[in-house]
Design an enzyme around this catalytic site. Sequence first.
Site, short mmCIF file in Angstrom:
data_model
loop_
_atom_site.label_atom_id
_atom_site.label_comp_id
_atom_site.label_asym_id
_atom_site.label_seq_id
_atom_site.Cartn_x
_atom_site.Cartn_y
_atom_site.Cartn_z
N CYS A 143 0.86 -1.18 0.00
CA CYS A 143 0.00 0.00 0.00
C CYS A 143 0.90 1.23 0.00
CB CYS A 143 -0.86 -0.03 1.27
SG CYS A 143 -1.84 1.46 1.51
N CYS A 165 -1.01 3.63 -6.43
CA CYS A 165 -1.87 3.00 -5.43
C CYS A 165 -2.07 1.57 -5.92
CB CYS A 165 -3.20 3.73 -5.34
SG CYS A 165 -4.49 2.83 -4.44
N1 DGL Z 1 -4.02 0.46 -1.88
C1 DGL Z 1 -3.66 1.66 -1.20
C2 DGL Z 1 -2.42 2.31 -1.82
O1 DGL Z 1 -1.62 1.65 -2.46
C3 DGL Z 1 -4.65 2.73 -0.90
C4 DGL Z 1 -6.11 2.64 -0.92
C5 DGL Z 1 -6.75 3.47 0.19
O2 DGL Z 1 -7.04 4.66 0.01
O3 DGL Z 1 -6.92 2.89 1.25
O4 DGL Z 1 -2.20 3.47 -1.66
#
Ligand code: DGL
Length: 228
Positions: A74, A188
């Site tokens: 993430c 993301c």
């Molecule tokens: N998957 C997460 C990232 O790579 C973010 C998604 C969220 O806003 O929670 O930033």
Amino acid sequence: MTAPRILLFDSGMGGLTVASAVRQAEPGATLIYAADNAAFPYGAWDEPQLVKRIVAVVGKLIDEARPDLVVIACNTASTLALTALRERYTVPFVGTVPAIKPAAEQTKSGLIGVLATPGTVNREYTKTLIHTYAFHCKVFLHGAKRLAEIAEAKLKGQKVDPDELKLEIAPVFRKRDHKQTDVVVLGCTHYPLLLDEMRAVAPWPVTYIDPAPAIARRVSDLLRTAKM
Ligand code: DGL
């Protein structure tokens, strides 16, 4: 030799894009996937509260899952909490941060788009990556408010609205002096889940950079070095 245990962590299902690259690179490893759904989306959280939450939740997961390596799959969490996590826990961490460096190496027009959550876009970490690796480029950073949620909804079987998607990605498609954005960083881990739909509504074709294969290589390197 026992199979290495790899814990992958995200706010939702986006980290599955990283998990599948790690699975390909390390078919013998035991993967444990954890999503902090209760707090999704991370992109809108206030920084001090989010860092506390991530350190606490990941700590609990480490206690329960006893991993040999943790992948913070993430960008929103990694750009904020990696330092705090490394200070607090001894297990090795691999983070996921916007792929600004490869984008700066691949662009021909010098115009790069970065799609990420509002949190990632505002981080000092992200600004430092741009100043360090893309100082010679024009970088259009866009904090997309709904993209991660659209990706989650898609995985739950809902239809993606092409008009909404088009509006979410439009700010990184820019023109300057007869040149146009030619590389877009997927900052993301949810966004690669929408790649086909993005390609269909984008104003023109570009190269999209998904960091998952590079993260998987880093995981393999660390496992080899630690001989896990
Ligand atoms: N998957 C997460 C990232 O790579 C973010 C998604 C969220 O806003 O929670 O930033």
